[in-house]
Write a protein that holds these residues in place. Structure first.
Motif, PDB file in Angstrom:
ATOM      1  N   PRO A 168      32.779 -24.063 -11.509  1.00 46.08           N
ATOM      2  CA  PRO A 168      31.888 -24.897 -12.326  1.00 46.08           C
ATOM      3  C   PRO A 168      31.550 -24.241 -13.660  1.00 46.08           C
ATOM      4  O   PRO A 168      31.419 -24.920 -14.670  1.00 46.08           O
ATOM      5  CB  PRO A 168      30.647 -25.055 -11.429  1.00 46.08           C
ATOM      6  CG  PRO A 168      31.134 -24.792 -10.049  1.00 46.08           C
ATOM      7  CD  PRO A 168      32.224 -23.789 -10.183  1.00 46.08           C
ATOM      8  N   GLN A 169      31.390 -22.913 -13.680  1.00 38.75           N
ATOM      9  CA  GLN A 169      31.085 -22.187 -14.902  1.00 38.75           C
ATOM     10  C   GLN A 169      31.944 -20.926 -14.938  1.00 38.75           C
ATOM     11  O   GLN A 169      32.253 -20.343 -13.891  1.00 38.75           O
ATOM     12  CB  GLN A 169      29.602 -21.816 -14.957  1.00 38.75           C
ATOM     13  CG  GLN A 169      28.664 -23.029 -15.030  1.00 38.75           C
ATOM     14  CD  GLN A 169      27.207 -22.610 -15.037  1.00 38.75           C
ATOM     15  OE1 GLN A 169      26.888 -21.439 -14.794  1.00 38.75           O
ATOM     16  NE2 GLN A 169      26.319 -23.547 -15.320  1.00 38.75           N
ATOM     17  N   PRO A 170      32.312 -20.487 -16.136  1.00 35.93           N
ATOM     18  CA  PRO A 170      33.139 -19.279 -16.211  1.00 35.93           C
ATOM     19  C   PRO A 170      32.359 -18.004 -15.916  1.00 35.93           C
ATOM     20  O   PRO A 170      32.956 -16.960 -15.699  1.00 35.93           O
ATOM     21  CB  PRO A 170      33.653 -19.303 -17.651  1.00 35.93           C
ATOM     22  CG  PRO A 170      32.634 -20.093 -18.407  1.00 35.93           C
ATOM     23  CD  PRO A 170      32.114 -21.112 -17.449  1.00 35.93           C
ATOM     24  N   PHE A 171      31.020 -18.095 -15.945  1.00 31.73           N
ATOM     25  CA  PHE A 171      30.191 -16.920 -15.688  1.00 31.73           C
ATOM     26  C   PHE A 171      29.135 -17.263 -14.655  1.00 31.73           C
ATOM     27  O   PHE A 171      28.609 -18.375 -14.628  1.00 31.73           O
ATOM     28  CB  PHE A 171      29.510 -16.429 -16.979  1.00 31.73           C
ATOM     29  CG  PHE A 171      30.479 -16.037 -18.058  1.00 31.73           C
ATOM     30  CD1 PHE A 171      31.046 -14.769 -18.084  1.00 31.73           C
ATOM     31  CD2 PHE A 171      30.832 -16.945 -19.038  1.00 31.73           C
ATOM     32  CE1 PHE A 171      31.943 -14.414 -19.064  1.00 31.73           C
ATOM     33  CE2 PHE A 171      31.732 -16.597 -20.042  1.00 31.73           C
ATOM     34  CZ  PHE A 171      32.292 -15.323 -20.047  1.00 31.73           C
ATOM     35  N   SER A 172      28.794 -16.304 -13.815  1.00 33.07           N
ATOM     36  CA  SER A 172      27.717 -16.445 -12.839  1.00 33.07           C
ATOM     37  C   SER A 172      26.893 -15.166 -12.838  1.00 33.07           C
ATOM     38  O   SER A 172      27.387 -14.091 -13.204  1.00 33.07           O
ATOM     39  CB  SER A 172      28.268 -16.719 -11.438  1.00 33.07           C
ATOM     40  OG  SER A 172      28.929 -17.957 -11.400  1.00 33.07           O
ATOM     41  N   THR A 173      25.656 -15.297 -12.445  1.00 36.92           N
ATOM     42  CA  THR A 173      24.736 -14.163 -12.422  1.00 36.92           C
ATOM     43  C   THR A 173      24.105 -14.067 -11.046  1.00 36.92           C
ATOM     44  O   THR A 173      23.687 -15.077 -10.476  1.00 36.92           O
ATOM     45  CB  THR A 173      23.648 -14.315 -13.496  1.00 36.92           C
ATOM     46  OG1 THR A 173      24.262 -14.463 -14.775  1.00 36.92           O
ATOM     47  CG2 THR A 173      22.742 -13.097 -13.515  1.00 36.92           C
ATOM     48  N   ALA A 174      24.051 -12.860 -10.514  1.00 33.53           N
ATOM     49  CA  ALA A 174      23.432 -12.611  -9.226  1.00 33.53           C
ATOM     50  C   ALA A 174      22.436 -11.459  -9.365  1.00 33.53           C
ATOM     51  O   ALA A 174      22.596 -10.579 -10.217  1.00 33.53           O
ATOM     52  CB  ALA A 174      24.487 -12.278  -8.172  1.00 33.53           C
ATOM     53  N   PHE A 175      21.425 -11.469  -8.533  1.00 32.93           N
ATOM     54  CA  PHE A 175      20.380 -10.447  -8.562  1.00 32.93           C
ATOM     55  C   PHE A 175      20.319  -9.782  -7.188  1.00 32.93           C
ATOM     56  O   PHE A 175      20.437 -10.447  -6.155  1.00 32.93           O
ATOM     57  CB  PHE A 175      19.019 -11.060  -8.910  1.00 32.93           C
ATOM     58  CG  PHE A 175      18.975 -11.712 -10.261  1.00 32.93           C
ATOM     59  CD1 PHE A 175      18.620 -10.985 -11.397  1.00 32.93           C
ATOM     60  CD2 PHE A 175      19.306 -13.048 -10.412  1.00 32.93           C
ATOM     61  CE1 PHE A 175      18.580 -11.579 -12.638  1.00 32.93           C
ATOM     62  CE2 PHE A 175      19.270 -13.654 -11.652  1.00 32.93           C
ATOM     63  CZ  PHE A 175      18.910 -12.914 -12.774  1.00 32.93           C
TER      64      PHE A 175
END
Length: 855
Positions: free
Chosen positions: A454-461
């Motif tokens: 869905p998106q070229p970048f993802s962020t996780a914490f």
């Protein structure tokens, strides 16, 4: 065109002649024609299609060769093993085609992979297997004795199902004393027979005449059939009725309703009275045609009594009679032609269908073979076939009544997974009839779409100190394909993170795309990672795409505060000096602490836990400043011991404690007099005096050494300045500062004999000048900078630690000497200092002068 005819003649008992095989092969433009006699034995070879069509047995088997007939008849079979056409069942030409000649079987041989269609025509030739026959064994006629010679009497024609020379050729009447036979040819080529009176009859001489009518065919051997004719001689009726026409012709549409009058016939009789009354009727030897029509005996009107169908019978032939009361009659023919109407819609038959077809099928790929027929004739039976122009398909005529449904554009299953193709067949009648047939065509998938995130970048914490195997985030990709082409597997791309492989830190579940932590993380070491996850489908060849996942490590309160000042030493004793003249709010010192955590985990608060006199000192909650809260008096003890606890804002919070020793005295000897009691443990009281004297001696020596060095530096700088002034060099102006710097605050709280040390922290922007302590000659700070920028960094650290102070500096260079001017404002007081930077060696000594004191 190649003709092969083989006839075997054999003589046996009764002179029997047998035709064993007649074969005519014709091939033109993909069409083969054979000719065989009727009544051939089952299994007889009709022809070799592998020879005549240029095929081989392997092609017949791989193409699943089969025979297709429009009417479903199975007279001819295919022997795929030998590549021959054989007789599948008994063929009776008379049953198959009746009187139609030539009589042919039409069928197609269909092969697949690739699809081929070959038209085969098999002509069935007649053999003389039927003898002529009459419908009745005996006929009776009543003939008036007054009948004139030349009177005609219609006779039933014999029937022979055979055709051509095997059909009826001649008739013979016996005896011929009074009657002779007359064969009449019609304009349409048909024949009928009449019995003509050529000698007058005399009832008194002979009341009844018996005749025999024999019909002969032209076969070899010749066959015949006979019927008896009884002629009864009547008396006293001199005139017979006469029809107005010898042949009546009429055309009737096939949709004529019951009761429709199609014809009125008339006959006249010259007799008078009852003998002139004429009755009309169908001749007694008229067969099935009378079931569709009716004749009114009085009026001569012929009406329709049954449904007419052009497709079943195109014309009717009816014999009619006009009979008077005396028994005299005349005959005539009624020829009825049935005209065709457009009453049949086209019929669509699917011969072969490839379903589903792959989405990467090239244009002009054959999808289906169709057979379309219309039972009507002429324009009513001419058919046009078409489909919607919006579809990526087309219809193409391959041969008469046969069409191919083909692809006409690029197909994409992801856009349209299936099509409902409506095929319309319309004839050219008026009004036209049409037929629709819908084919549900499915498009099979090929691997032409890569997985998409869905998106070229993802962020996780993730919070630091996590347990190994902890789930961070799940990445999910979508694939527009289906089946195995849409089955996605996830892989962690190998890359270097902090000098190690990414797989040493993280792992990815190949099925779910869940990213797991392989090890525990420390926020203070690494704050974030960047990894790439590849999604690969199960197609052949597989397609893939990547997503970048940014993993942020969140801080946890896992580090207690660390006290930077005052320094807690194991054996030495450090105390802060507070004069007895100190006012309320006097800054004694400042506790400086840092926390390597971040955010609120690094927010520090300071509290006074224990104190010798709690009424004398307080600690700033936010800045850690220790100040007096009342006026110092002579009654206050010289030595004061404060325990300060530093606590962060984490959950749960962590803390550290620091002990601050404060000496309340106006002079250094006063401090020394109490110094022996200023220990941490009573077991050192005996040696305290010795240590204090030794420390005083060392400090005095260092102090004198520093003075000598400072004086030497000033003399050196003065001599260098004179050398540069004399040389006339363009030197920058060095700002002048008084030899002694005054206490700008004017409070007089700083003594000339004391020096101040500056402490700061890079993580706290609420630090300030922390404290003062007795000057020690050994506390010079040696720094090895590479440029003035290093000193700027030092100033920035001080500024970050002391936000309430104002630091300014400027640098001027004379030869190899740098002077840095520093302005310090703090604690309500302002100080100006000069830092000479000695550049003659790799070691630079930074001196901070506050007033006349030197640090």
């Amino acid at each position: 065109i190649h003709h092969v005819t083989q006839t075997l003649w054999g003589q046996g008992l009764s002179n029997t002649c047998t035709i064993t095989s007649i074969c005519v092969a014709e091939m033109a433009l993909g069409q083969v024609r054979y000719s065989i006699p009727e009544e051939m034995a089952m299994g007889s070879v009709v022809g070799s299609i592998i020879q005549d069509l240029g095929l081989d047995v392997k092609r017949l088997k791989s193409g699943r060769a089969r025979i297709f007939t429009e009417d479903g008849s199975e007279y001819i079979g295919l022997n795929a093993e030998k590549g021959t056409l054989v007789v599948a069942k008994r063929i009776d030409r008379e049953e198959l085609c009746k009187q139609v000649s030539p009589c042919s079987l039409h069928f197609q041989i269909i092969l697949e992979n690739p699809m081929e269609l070959h038209r085969i025509d098999v002509e069935i030739t007649d053999i003389n297997d039927n003898a002529p026959f009459f419908s009745k064994r005996e006929y009776s006629f009543q003939v008036s004795e007054s009948a004139s010679p030349g009177a005609r009497y219609s006779l039933e024609s014999a029937k022979d199902p055979d055709v051509a020379h095997n059909a009826i050729q001649t008739y013979k009447l016996n005896p011929t004393d009074h009657f002779k036979l007359n064969v009449v040819s019609r304009p349409d080529g048909t024949k009928y027979i009449e019995m003509v009176l050529h000698t007058s009859l005399d009832r008194e001489k002979q009341e009844e005449h018996k005749l025999t009518l024999t019909a002969f065919d032209g076969g070899n051997p010749q066959k015949s059939g006979s019927v008896k004719i009884n002629v009864v001689v009547l008396d006293a009726n001199d005139n017979s009725p006469v029809f107005s026409q010898s042949v009546y012709r009429v055309t009737v549409p096939e949709n004529a309703s019951r009761g429709t009058v199609i014809l009125r016939v008339s006959a006249t009789d010259n007799d008078k009275g009852a003998n002139e009354e004429v009755a009309y009727s169908f001749s007694h030897h008229t067969d099935g045609a009378s079931s569709h029509f009716n004749m009114d005996p009085h009026t001569g009107e012929m009406t329709v009594i049954d449904v007419l169908d052009y497709e079943k019978a195109k014309h009717y032939e009816i014999d009619i009679e006009a009979t008077d009361k005396g028994g005299l009659a005349d005959t005539s023919k009624v020829l009825i032609e049935v005209s065709d109407l457009n009453d049949n819609a086209p019929v669509i038959s699917i011969i072969s269908l490839s379903n589903p077809i792959p989405e990467d099928s090239a244009p002009d790929t054959v999808i289906a073979m169709l057979n379309i027929k219309d039972l009507d004739s002429d324009k009513n039976g001419q058919v046009k076939c078409f489909i919607s122009k919006d579809l990526p398909f087309k219809i193409k005529s391959s041969s008469t009544n046969f069409y191919s449904l083909m692809s006409d554009d690029v197909l994409d299953r992801e856009t349209v997974p299936e099509y409902n193709i409506t095929i319309t067949a319309m004839d050219e009648g008026s009004p036209p009839y049409s037929t629709n047939k819908t084919i549900n065509l499915r498009i099979s998938d090929v691997n032409d779409n890569a997985p998409e995130f869905p998106q070229p970048f993802s962020t996780a914490f993730i919070i630091e100190n996590n347990s190994p195997g902890m789930s961070l985030i799940s990445v999910k990709a979508n694939d527009k394909d289906s089946g195995n082409n849409a089955r996605i597997s996830y892989f962690l791309e190998d890359s270097q993170l902090n000098g190690m492989s990414a797989s040493a830190y993280f792992s990815v579940n190949a099925e779910s795309g869940e990213i797991l932590a392989v090890r525990s993380f420390d926020y203070e070491q690494t704050k974030e990672f960047h990894i790439r996850v590849k999604a690969q489908d199960g197609g052949s060849p597989p397609l893939s795409s990547n997503v970048t996942v940014k993993i942020l490590i969140q801080d946890q309160n896992d580090n207690p505060p660390q006290v930077l000042y005052p320094v807690q030493t194991g054996g030495s004793l450090v105390a802060e000096m507070v004069p007895r003249s100190a006012d309320v709010g006097y800054l004694v010192t400042k506790v400086v602490a840092v926390d390597v955590d971040s955010g609120q985990n690094a927010w520090l608060s300071y509290q006074l836990q224990k104190a010798t006199d709690r009424a004398l000192f307080e600690v700033g909650l936010q800045n850690g400043e220790i100040r007096t809260i009342r006026q110092v008096t002579d009654k206050d003890a010289v030595k004061q011991r404060l325990t300060v606890i530093v606590e962060d804002n984490g959950q749960p919070s962590r803390s550290a404690t620091v002990i601050v020793n404060v000496a309340v005295a106006d002079s250094f000897p006063e401090v020394l007099s109490e110094f022996t009691d200023f220990t941490h443990d009573k077991e050192y009281n005996d040696n305290l005096t010795f240590y204090l004297v030794l420390a005083l001696a060392v400090v005095s020596f260092l102090f004198i050494t520093c003075l000598v060095v400072i004086i030497s530096v000033k003399i050196y700088r003065w001599r260098r300045e004179r050398v540069f002034y004399k040389s006339g060099g363009n030197l920058p102006v060095i700002p002048y500062y008084p030899p002694l710097y005054a206490d700008v605050g004017g409070t007089g709280t700083l003594k000339q004999a004391f020096s101040y040390e500056v402490y700061g922290t890079s993580d706290s922007r609420k630090s300030d000048i922390t404290c003062s302590r007795p000057f020690k000659y050994s506390d010079f700070t040696l720094i090895k900078p590479s440029s003035t920028n290093d000193f700027k960094e030092v100033i920035s650290v001080l500024d970050a630690s002391l936000p309430d102070s104002t630091w300014t500096f400027e640098s001027q260079q004379v030869s190899k000497t740098k002077c840095i001017t520093v302005m310090l404002s703090n604690c309500g007081k302002s100080y100006i200092g000069i830092i000479p930077a000695m550049m003659d060696s790799n070691i630079v000594l930074y001196n901070l002068s506050i007033g006349t004191n030197v640090l």
